[in-house]
Structures are given as C-alpha cells and as structure tokens.
Design a protein around this motif. Structure first.
Motif: not given
Length: 315
Positions: A157, A166, A169, A182, A184, A289, A292
């Motif tokens: 990422i 952004k 995600i 997830l 990450l 995030i 989201t």
C-alpha cells in the motif's frame, strides 16, 4: 496488457514531471531481481514482516479470529513468491483449518512458480491462483458469500500516495462483507539511516530493478533508452515518512519510443519518478481507513518494531 502498458507509459512520459508506473517493474527479469532485493542485508522490510509471520504465526491466527472448523477464503493481493504466507499456510495446514488459498498477482510467472512450489510443499492446501487486477478478481469472489481473509502484505500500500491509498482501501472494503478481515502489512516510519539503504544497496540490485523499467520499454515498446545514460536515485523525507525512487538522466538526450510514435527529450539531471514507498504510524493508518467500514482490531509488530501487520475488520 501491452496496450495498457503503452498508454500508461505515454501518459507518464508526457507528464511534468515525468513518471513511470512502478507496477511495470515486474516482468520475468524484474521478478528475479526483486527476489534478490528481498535477500539483501539492507532490505529490512521482508525480514521484518517475515519475523511476524514466522515467530508470531499463532498470534496472527488468533487476531484474525479463525476457527479450524469454519471454511474461509484466504485471498492474497500481490502474492509474489509467497515467502511470508507459507509460514501461515504451514500452521493452518497443521491445525487442519478448512480454506482455499487464492493468490492474486499481476505476474503470471510469479503465480506459476508459487503454484508449483505449494503443490510440492503443501499438497493438502487448496490453491486457486488468479492473475489480474485485484478488484476485478475480488468482485468475482464477492458473490461466494464465504468468510474472507484478505492479505495485503509487504507494505505494498506504501506504493500509493495517501489519497490513492484511501481510495484503494475504500474500494477494497466495498468488496468485503460484514466480519471479513484484512491483514494490512505496513512499513513504519524510521530514521533515514535505516530506510535509505534499503532502496540503494551496495550491490546495485535495486538500481538494476528500477532501470529494468526502461529495459521493458525498449523490449516491448521498441524504445531506444541507453541505460548507461540513466541512473537510479532514491530519496527519503524522514519527517513525512516518504521514500521515493527516481530514474535520472545523466545528460541532455533524446529517446525514441516507436510504439508511441514519439521522441522524448531529457535534460541533464531530469528525473522520472518511478516509485513511492510510504512509511506509516497509527494516525496515518487511521486517516487512510477513515472513509471505510474497516476498523483496527489488532496491531502486530516485529521484534525491532520496524514493521506492523494491522488486523482490520469490516463492520
């Protein structure tokens, strides 16, 4: 694929400043060079995340909240050679978890090598390789309604700026359902004395990897880049936590790319931006995030606190 490559090279070299997409590092030669990079003493990233997957495997499984008798789909975005994931697969296999492993990668070569390796090493693990764009593959898997664990490791990422991250995600979250996980993996902000050598090793392997992009243009788009007249140049802003890689022209020169029907002018010292490598902390991740339905459940770090795997859950 060649049309997309052609269009994106044209777009990048017509921009000011010039850019080239880092995803095109990875042809057969690029794949081999990156494997070399991962084994370099300066390249701490792979070792740091491998430390987590090797020594904190059970902690990872517990944090993801997996149950041996509940089927799930383990989906890895940008699987590469699967070095770290094999540690997880090994323990899942030994503990009789029921799952399918879906490695997704843009490189067919990497997927084929990984599939062959896993078939001999873990014959009981079901491997369903998928080549292509992450979101196209995820969209096709979304309809299965099965619990999913997404692996996005290696600080991949970090190859995006924060705005793109952004959006990435956000799009990723839209392809997940309630309760999906997830993992990450991100590189944490550190002093330049640690970070910069990781992108400028003494053997010059990273330089070859970066310049291979020009080699691809020569081979696939009939360019005439003279690689000896360009150099690899990494930069790192410790305050921002952002490392960048550039290809720099050593002199005033012209380069023809026949597939694009165009000649490009380069001045001495002119940079082509090829890669960004973002470093993170908790506040940056929370910002990434924020738009989201993903929430941070756990953060697992390596023994030196160089790297972190965040466990996120889709609400």
């Amino acid at each position: 694929m060649i049309e997309t490559f052609k269009n994106e090279v044209a777009e990048g070299l017509n921009s000011t400043p010039k850019t080239l997409p880092s995803k095109y590092f990875y042809d057969k030669k690029g794949d081999a060079l990156f494997v070399e990079i991962m084994n370099l003493p300066e390249y701490y990233l792979t070792r740091s995340e491998l430390d987590i997957f090797k020594n904190k495997t059970q902690q990872l499984i517990n944090a993801i909240d997996l149950k041996p008798n509940t089927y799930f789909e383990l989906i890895e975005l940008g699987a590469g050679d699967g070095l770290k994931t094999k540690k997880l697969l090994d323990l899942l296999d030994k503990q009789n978890f029921v799952f399918d492993y879906f490695p997704i990668d843009i490189s067919a070569n990497s997927l084929n090598l990984l599939e062959e390796d896993l078939a001999s090493t873990y014959p009981n693990v079901s491997v369903k390789k998928k080549q292509g764009d992450y979101f196209e593959v995820l969209a096709s898997l979304k309809n299965s309604n099965k619990p999913k664990v997404i692996l996005f490791l290696g600080s991949n990422i970090g190859n995006m700026n924060d705005q793109l991250a952004k959006q990435f995600i956000h799009n990723l979250g839209k392809n997940l359902q309630h309760g999906d996980k997830l993992v990450l993996g991100v590189d944490l902000i550190k002093p330049k004395e640690i970070v910069l050598p990781a992108y400028n090793d003494n053997k010059g392997i990273t330089a070859k990897f970066n310049l291979n992009l020009l080699n691809r243009i020569n081979n696939e788009l009939k360019g005439n880049f003279d690689l000896k007249q360009f150099k690899h140049q990494p930069e790192y802003n410790e305050k921002e936590g952002i490392a960048k890689s550039f290809i720099v022209s050593k002199k005033n020169q012209h380069v023809e790319i026949k597939a694009l029907k165009k000649t490009y002018n380069f001045t001495k010292g002119e940079k082509i931006h090829t890669e960004i490598s973002r470093k993170y902390n908790d506040s940056i991740i929370k910002n990434i995030i924020s738009n989201t339905q993903l929430t941070i459940e756990h953060k697992i770090m390596d023994s030196k606190a160089y790297f972190a795997d965040y466990i996120l859950t889709r609400s």
